[in-house]
Design a protein around this motif. Structure first.
Motif, short mmCIF file in Angstrom:
data_model
loop_
_atom_site.label_atom_id
_atom_site.label_comp_id
_atom_site.label_asym_id
_atom_site.label_seq_id
_atom_site.Cartn_x
_atom_site.Cartn_y
_atom_site.Cartn_z
N ARG A 4 -3.65 5.89 -8.46
CA ARG A 4 -4.85 5.54 -7.70
C ARG A 4 -4.46 4.52 -6.65
O ARG A 4 -3.67 3.62 -6.93
CB ARG A 4 -5.92 4.95 -8.63
CG ARG A 4 -6.46 5.94 -9.64
CD ARG A 4 -7.40 5.27 -10.63
NE ARG A 4 -8.59 4.74 -9.99
CZ ARG A 4 -9.64 5.48 -9.61
NH1 ARG A 4 -9.63 6.78 -9.82
NH2 ARG A 4 -10.68 4.94 -9.02
N VAL A 5 -4.99 4.66 -5.47
CA VAL A 5 -4.66 3.73 -4.39
C VAL A 5 -5.93 3.23 -3.72
O VAL A 5 -6.93 3.94 -3.64
CB VAL A 5 -3.73 4.37 -3.32
CG1 VAL A 5 -2.45 4.88 -3.95
CG2 VAL A 5 -4.44 5.50 -2.57
N TYR A 6 -5.84 2.01 -3.24
CA TYR A 6 -6.97 1.44 -2.50
C TYR A 6 -6.87 1.93 -1.05
O TYR A 6 -5.86 1.75 -0.38
CB TYR A 6 -6.92 -0.08 -2.53
CG TYR A 6 -8.07 -0.72 -1.78
CD1 TYR A 6 -9.28 -0.97 -2.42
CD2 TYR A 6 -7.95 -1.04 -0.43
CE1 TYR A 6 -10.34 -1.54 -1.73
CE2 TYR A 6 -9.02 -1.61 0.27
CZ TYR A 6 -10.21 -1.85 -0.39
OH TYR A 6 -11.27 -2.40 0.29
N ARG A 11 -12.71 1.68 1.49
CA ARG A 11 -12.86 0.39 0.82
C ARG A 11 -12.98 0.53 -0.70
O ARG A 11 -13.74 -0.19 -1.35
CB ARG A 11 -14.07 -0.36 1.37
CG ARG A 11 -13.70 -1.25 2.55
CD ARG A 11 -14.91 -1.67 3.33
NE ARG A 11 -15.23 -0.64 4.31
CZ ARG A 11 -14.70 -0.59 5.53
NH1 ARG A 11 -13.85 -1.49 5.91
NH2 ARG A 11 -15.03 0.38 6.37
N GLN A 12 -12.27 1.48 -1.25
CA GLN A 12 -12.25 1.58 -2.72
C GLN A 12 -10.97 2.27 -3.19
O GLN A 12 -10.25 2.88 -2.40
CB GLN A 12 -13.47 2.35 -3.22
CG GLN A 12 -13.59 3.74 -2.64
CD GLN A 12 -14.91 4.41 -3.00
OE1 GLN A 12 -15.76 3.79 -3.62
NE2 GLN A 12 -15.08 5.66 -2.60
N LYS A 13 -10.75 2.14 -4.49
CA LYS A 13 -9.59 2.83 -5.07
C LYS A 13 -9.94 4.29 -5.26
O LYS A 13 -11.03 4.62 -5.73
CB LYS A 13 -9.24 2.22 -6.43
CG LYS A 13 -8.46 0.95 -6.34
CD LYS A 13 -7.99 0.54 -7.73
CE LYS A 13 -7.71 -0.95 -7.79
NZ LYS A 13 -7.43 -1.41 -9.16
N GLU A 14 -9.00 5.14 -4.90
CA GLU A 14 -9.24 6.58 -5.03
C GLU A 14 -8.07 7.23 -5.76
O GLU A 14 -6.95 6.75 -5.69
CB GLU A 14 -9.31 7.23 -3.64
CG GLU A 14 -10.43 6.72 -2.78
CD GLU A 14 -10.38 7.31 -1.37
OE1 GLU A 14 -9.52 8.18 -1.11
OE2 GLU A 14 -11.20 6.88 -0.55
N TRP A 254 -5.25 5.03 3.85
CA TRP A 254 -4.80 3.91 4.71
C TRP A 254 -4.51 2.72 3.82
O TRP A 254 -5.40 2.20 3.14
CB TRP A 254 -5.88 3.57 5.74
CG TRP A 254 -6.03 4.63 6.79
CD1 TRP A 254 -6.75 5.79 6.70
CD2 TRP A 254 -5.43 4.64 8.08
NE1 TRP A 254 -6.62 6.51 7.86
CE2 TRP A 254 -5.84 5.83 8.73
CE3 TRP A 254 -4.60 3.74 8.77
CZ2 TRP A 254 -5.43 6.16 10.02
CZ3 TRP A 254 -4.20 4.06 10.06
CH2 TRP A 254 -4.61 5.26 10.68
N LEU A 255 -3.25 2.28 3.82
CA LEU A 255 -2.84 1.17 2.96
C LEU A 255 -2.42 -0.01 3.84
O LEU A 255 -1.62 0.16 4.77
CB LEU A 255 -1.64 1.61 2.11
CG LEU A 255 -1.92 2.28 0.75
CD1 LEU A 255 -2.95 3.38 0.84
CD2 LEU A 255 -0.62 2.81 0.17
N ASP A 368 -1.78 1.96 -10.84
CA ASP A 368 -3.01 1.27 -10.48
C ASP A 368 -2.79 0.54 -9.15
O ASP A 368 -2.58 -0.67 -9.11
CB ASP A 368 -3.40 0.30 -11.60
CG ASP A 368 -4.73 -0.39 -11.30
OD1 ASP A 368 -5.45 0.05 -10.39
OD2 ASP A 368 -5.03 -1.38 -11.98
N ASP A 369 -2.78 1.30 -8.09
CA ASP A 369 -2.65 0.74 -6.74
C ASP A 369 -1.39 -0.13 -6.61
O ASP A 369 -1.45 -1.21 -6.04
CB ASP A 369 -3.91 -0.06 -6.38
CG ASP A 369 -4.00 -0.35 -4.88
OD1 ASP A 369 -3.47 0.43 -4.08
OD2 ASP A 369 -4.61 -1.38 -4.52
#
Length: 493
Positions: A4-6, A11-14, A254-255, A368-369
């Motif tokens: 999962r990445v932010y 504006r959230q973890k996906e 987008w990170l 986890d991100d």
RNA sequence: GGCGGCAUAGCCAAGUGGCUAAGGCAGCGGUCUGCAAAACCGUUAUUCACCGGUUCGAAUCCGGUUGCCGCCUCCA
């Protein structure tokens, strides 16, 4: 659990899902090559290096693109000052950049394209934007008409009205809207130029990334990254350019990495607290820098200070002390053993089983991100387990212990490699560390070793008073001694 | 002025609805040591800026307050 990445865009973890199974395309905005890289660049580079390596560790075939922006006002200015052309400046700082990145064990990107090799592509893209009614030219300058792109502001969470309310925008008579940005600029006398349908000019700042990402990764790719300061205007403008031209989303995720501060204040040239990577590496092992960066989550701000780096050095020493112990034990045994996992007795088996859960705990944290801080916590746990195991065992390890320690080291090194840690030889690490610290503190190796020898003689005569005086004298210089059965080793605190 | 973020032990730093609030550094007690160092064992936040609310249950969600920070201009 899976990755999962932010995503800055939502504006959230996906949940992360690649466009093409098994493959990932990443575009990370590289540097403008007009000066040495500083620790802010280092953080960004380390963060995306770990992301790159972790995705590969998960089995993805990663194409990682990081560009060099080699035409820009700052480069032109620098070239004037140094009396050479922009190519000379670019070459010099690209080379410096690569040397710094290599030193930090940041893997080279799959491709490192340069803006000036993509001028034709930029002209084509700008032409397309003209055709779509998104660009206009005024006396050879070409601007992007932000009002014509309905998604403008979606990445940075702004809207044009709010931005116009802020009074810090350049007054430029040529622009139809103050928020319009340059795609192409007329070259002034003495500036580099390329022929274009709008006359002799040079590209604006954002266009190169739109062109190069599309060239190497296609209209839509998986991950776009960079420092958080690039969210606006750079990435916002890239979206406007690319999506305006193709009608397709530019990137799925987008990170953005958080900023670096120095002694609790923003790093800036005016404050004089710009720390070049090159200078930092004189004082700290590259892995100390990596550990320091990775001990915080990549989106949090991070504060460089002498104290925080000293703590990171202590942590790195702890890891390498264990790696050294493992190396020594295994070297004495030739590193091989007849033991088998299935035949291990209780105590040995428990240690090995704990170690074998490390990769899965590591993955859980990283999924986890990219929670490297938690992942490093797991590594410290592993080190404590191994130290305890080493301390309990006999001096001459059993074949079972050799087997367990050998397997454990493999696991540690494999995971460390994803973070870019534990790549050095432990003895070399401590030698280099000692040399660095001795130099930093202006100490003298011969003098220290002379005192160590004097103490050895005193100890041989059981002159404990004299021995302790020497220990005390050295301790005042932050030199700590460790007596082993064979000899006394010393280290700088 | 607009937008956004953060506030967890002496310090750094995870945790974002429910087992004993990771881990590191520093500290303290112990084992080891001639004494130390390293290592190991134990210990160090009944509590997560403050005030309300939602909930059977919140550090974690919602509202407010305070403080710090970032972006809005070149910037990783």
């Amino acid at each position: 659990m899976s990755l999962r990445v932010y995503n800055t865009l939502t504006r959230q973890k996906e949940a992360f899902q690649s466009i093409e199974p098994g493959k990932i395309g990443i575009y990370a905005c590289g540097i403008t090559v007009y000066d040495l890289c500083h620790i802010g660049h280092a953080r960004s580079a380390i963060v995306f290096d770990v992301i790159n390596k972790y995705l590969q560790y998960l089995g993805f075939d990663v194409t990682f693109i990081k560009n060099f922006t080699d035409v820009d006002d700052k480069i032109i200015y620098r070239a004037h000052r140094e009396g050479c052309d922009i190519k000379g400046i670019a070459e010099k700082y690209i080379e410096a950049h690569n040397r710094d990145m290599d030193a930090l064990s940041v893997a080279r990107p799959t491709i490192a394209p340069r803006a000036t090799d993509n001028i034709e592509g930029m002209i084509r893209l700008i032409t397309t934007l003209f055709e779509k009614g998104l660009a206009y030219d005024v006396d050879g300058d070409v601007y992007y008409a932000v009002e014509k792109f309905k998604g403008y502001g979606k990445l940075s969470g702004r809207n044009l009205e709010d931005m116009l309310a802020g009074a810090r925008i350049d007054v430029n008579e040529k622009k139809r809207n103050p928020m319009d940005f340059a795609l192409w600029k007329t070259s002034k006398e003495g500036e580099p130029w390329w022929d274009s349908p709008w006359g002799k000019g040079r590209p604006g700042w954002h266009i190169e990334c739109s062109v190069m990402s599309q060239r190497y990764l296609g209209a839509t790719f998986d991950i776009h990254g960079g420092g958080e300061d690039l969210i606006f205007p750079h990435h916002e403008n890239e979206i406007a350019q690319s999506e305006g031209a193709t009608g397709k989303p530019l990137a799925r995720y987008w990170l953005h990495n958080g900023f670096v501060r120095v002694n609790s204040e923003k790093m800036s040239k005016s404050l004089g607290n710009f720390a070049a990577i090159r200078d930092m590496l004189l004082d700290y092992h590259p892995e100390v820098l990596r550990l320091f960066v990775l001990q915080s989550h990549y989106r949090s701000p991070v504060d460089f200070s002498e104290g925080s780096l000293r703590d990171a050095r202590m942590g790195m020493d702890r890891f390498y002390a264990t790696l050294k112990a493992l190396k020594d034990v295994l070297a004495g045994q030739g590193g091989t053993s007849d033991a088998r996992q299935g035949s291990l007795t209780e105590g040995h088996r428990q240690v090995l089983e704990k170690m074998m859960t490390l990769p899965e705990r590591f993955t859980e944290a990283m999924d986890d991100d990219f929670n490297t801080a938690r992942a490093i916590g797991q590594l410290y746990d592993a080190v404590r387990i191994l130290n305890s195991y080493l301390a309990e065992g006999p001096k001459e390890p059993s074949p079972e212990a050799v087997y367990v320690l050998g397997r454990s080291r493999e696991i540690l090194l494999r995971i460390g490699a994803v973070l870019g840690l534990f790549l050095d030889d432990p003895d070399r690490y401590f030698d280099a560390d000692r040399n660095r610290e001795v130099r930093k503190r202006g100490l003298n190796v011969e003098e220290i070793e002379g005192l160590v020898e004097a103490r050895r003689l005193a100890r041989a005569q059981k002159d404990w008073k004299r021995a302790d005086e020497i220990r005390q004298a050295l301790a005042e210089k932050k030199v700590s001694l460790k007596d082993t059965s064979a000899r006394t080793v010393w280290k700088i605190e």
